[in-house]
Scaffold this active site. Structure first.
Site, PDB file in Angstrom:
ATOM      1  N   GLU A   5       0.802  -1.233   0.000  1.00 19.48           N
ATOM      2  CA  GLU A   5       0.000   0.000   0.000  1.00 19.48           C
ATOM      3  C   GLU A   5       0.830   1.276   0.000  1.00 19.48           C
ATOM      4  OE1 GLU A   5      -3.962  -1.412   2.375  1.00 19.48           O
ATOM      5  OE2 GLU A   5      -2.183  -1.162   3.604  1.00 19.48           O
TER       6      GLU A   5
HETATM    7  C1  ACM Z   1      -2.048  -5.485   4.135  1.00 16.72           C
HETATM    8  O1  ACM Z   1      -3.100  -5.987   4.555  1.00 16.72           O
HETATM    9  N1  ACM Z   1      -1.961  -4.186   3.901  1.00 16.72           N
HETATM   10  C2  ACM Z   1      -0.889  -6.287   3.878  1.00 16.72           C
END
Ligand code: ACM
Length: 508
Positions: free
Chosen positions: A303
């Protein structure tokens, strides 16, 4: 009835043979490297009201722990599956656990403990049987996010005990994120002096000293559980960017952040920050690697939505090469598969869905094509932070769990997925193992963690340990029900899901 979780590879009962009578003062014979395992078994029996004694391997004892490796104990080999294999033999007059390595002996003692009642204050009858057992995958993990809420060492040790009963062998600690930095780093002290204050909402912050982490690692290691520390980079770094202005592209420290949004923070790839950023990576990763006896280091990579793709590739190359330079095998969330110059043997942790969302499958295949492996953590079935479908009483009286990964996630969904059936082209041998992450946005206490984790972590444990196929949710629920009294006795606040036919008694 077979009442073991995870299901062993083979189990043969001997219905014609008389049951074993286990008295209240069982002798446990063990020698050499088996002794610490015997000590832990004795402590478990004591916690159930028995008064066991440790005997020499040659003494007559009702329980014998026997190492069968070439020289009795050759130290951990590089075949982790073989190291965890064991046999358990219960005849009408003796219990023998035998294994090539202490790890297998310990797994065997957990099987034995599941076969014994929780009350050993009187003598008990134990069915005669023979178990030959070994895990399917070498990596069977649970991840605990200690950032969004912080859990003191004692809580983590308690969690480790609960994982050990299920033959989980890896505890992934998510140590850093936007909301806090939870491990002291000697060379960058403000990471914790400044960056560990606070957690999600108004919750108190906190951090582990390096001695705290050593204690967790040693406690886990005694139970043959490997700790995988994660430093999440280059995104999820607001706490570091708050503690050190020099890590920011504009040289200005970020504000502290205690919300639950993701994707807004990033280390800087700017040449002006290269010296500080590379020193930060070298120092932090170097200290964490030095603290870690296990083979793996997790460097995050998920992310990083505020990092340009070009900067992301540059930063991930610098992060992973630094991590590999410590001699560890590098693990990152599957997004790191967008980089084509990862160190040899890099492991991608897949956290997309049973139906992969593009480009997750491509990224995983790219890592495997370069000689890496995969840890399967499909978010819609393996994530433990997702709420249950039913409203059941929670330990704190407030709602627990989020919905974001196609939630809610039922116990049945957590049990019926197959790791090799998710990403086309990824075969059994490409999969290092499976893991259930538990993010702690809603979990304020270890009781909250336990409510979300149990019983679904038992499903993960069986997917990781037991042979493929044979996934009958009702049959599994019947076996998991027998863990209820053990969890009750240990004070584990598991969720009393209606899908599981719990024996009547005190609810969790
Ligand atoms: C995640 O759940 N951002 C790895």
């Amino acid at each position: 009835m077979l009442t073991l979780v995870p299901r062993p590879r083979t189990l043969r009962t001997s219905p014609d043979e008389e049951a074993l009578t286990l008295g209240t003062t069982p002798g446990i014979a063990a020698a050499g490297a088996a002794l610490p395992v015997a000590g832990l078994l004795a402590a478990s029996l004591r916690s159930r009201g028995a008064a066991p004694s440790l005997a020499d391997a040659d003494d007559a004892a009702i329980i014998t722990l026997e190492l069968t490796g070439p020289d009795g104990s050759r130290g951990a080999s590089d075949d982790r599956v073989a190291d965890e294999s064991y046999a358990l033999d219960i005849t009408s007059d003796a219990v023998t656990v035998s294994a090539p390595e202490p790890a297998g002996l310990f797994r065997g003692t957990q099987t034995l403990l599941q076969l014994l009642p929780v009350d050993l204050t009187g003598s008990v009858q134990v069915p005669t049987l023979h178990v030959d057992d070994a895990p399917r995958f070498e990596y069977r993990g649970v991840m605990l996010d200690v950032v969004r809420h912080f859990f003191p060492v004692a809580d983590v040790l308690r969690f480790i005990d609960a994982l050990a009963l299920l033959k989980i062998n890896t505890l992934h600690l998510h140590l850093t994120d936007d909301q806090g930095w939870r491990l002291h780093i000697d060379s960058w002290p403000d990471l914790t002096a400044v960056g560990a204050r606070g957690a999600v909402g108004d919750a108190p912050g906190g951090f582990y000293t390096q001695d705290d982490l050593r204690r967790i690692i040693a406690y886990a290691a005694a139970r043959f559980i490997t700790v995988v520390p994660e430093i999440d980079l280059p995104g999820h770094t607001n706490a570091a960017l708050h503690a050190y202005a020099e890590l920011n592209a504009d040289g200005v420290a970020r504000e502290a952040y205690h919300g639950i949004e993701v994707g807004f923070s990033s280390l800087s790839a700017s040449p002006e920050r290269a010296e500080a950023t590379d020193r930060f990576l070298r120092d932090v990763i170097g200290e964490v690697a030095a603290l870690t006896p296990g083979p793996w280091l997790h460097v995050g990579g998920d992310e990083s939505w505020s990092t340009s793709p070009e900067d992301y590739r540059d930063l991930v190359r610098r992060i992973t090469s630094t991590a590999a330079g410590t001699g560890k095998r590098v693990i990152g969330w599957h997004e790191i598969g967008s980089c084509d110059d990862l160190p040899a043997g890099t492991i991608a942790q897949y956290w997309s869905y049973l139906q992969p969302v593009s480009p997750a499958a491509e990224q995983v295949r790219s890592v495997v094509a370069r000689g890496g492996q995969v840890i399967m953590s499909p978010a819609d079935v393996a994530y433990l932070d997702i709420r249950y479908p039913e409203d059941i009483p929670t330990p704190g009286g407030y709602a627990l769990g989020l919905d974001w990964a196609d939630g809610p996630t039922s116990f049945e969904a957590a049990y019926t997925w197959e790791p090799t059936a998710i990403v086309d082209g990824i075969a059994e041998s490409d999969i290092l193992g499976v893991e259930s992450p538990l993010w702690t946005e809603t979990a304020l206490t270890i009781a909250d963690v336990e409510h979300l984790a149990f019983p679904r972590a038992a499903a993960l444990a069986e997917i990781g340990w037991s042979v493929a196929g044979e996934r009958d949710p009702a049959e599994f629920a019947g076996r998991v029900a027998t863990l209820g009294p053990m969890w009750d006795a240990a004070g584990i606040r598991y969720a009393r899901l209606s899908e599981v036919p719990w024996p009547s008694g005190e609810p969790a």
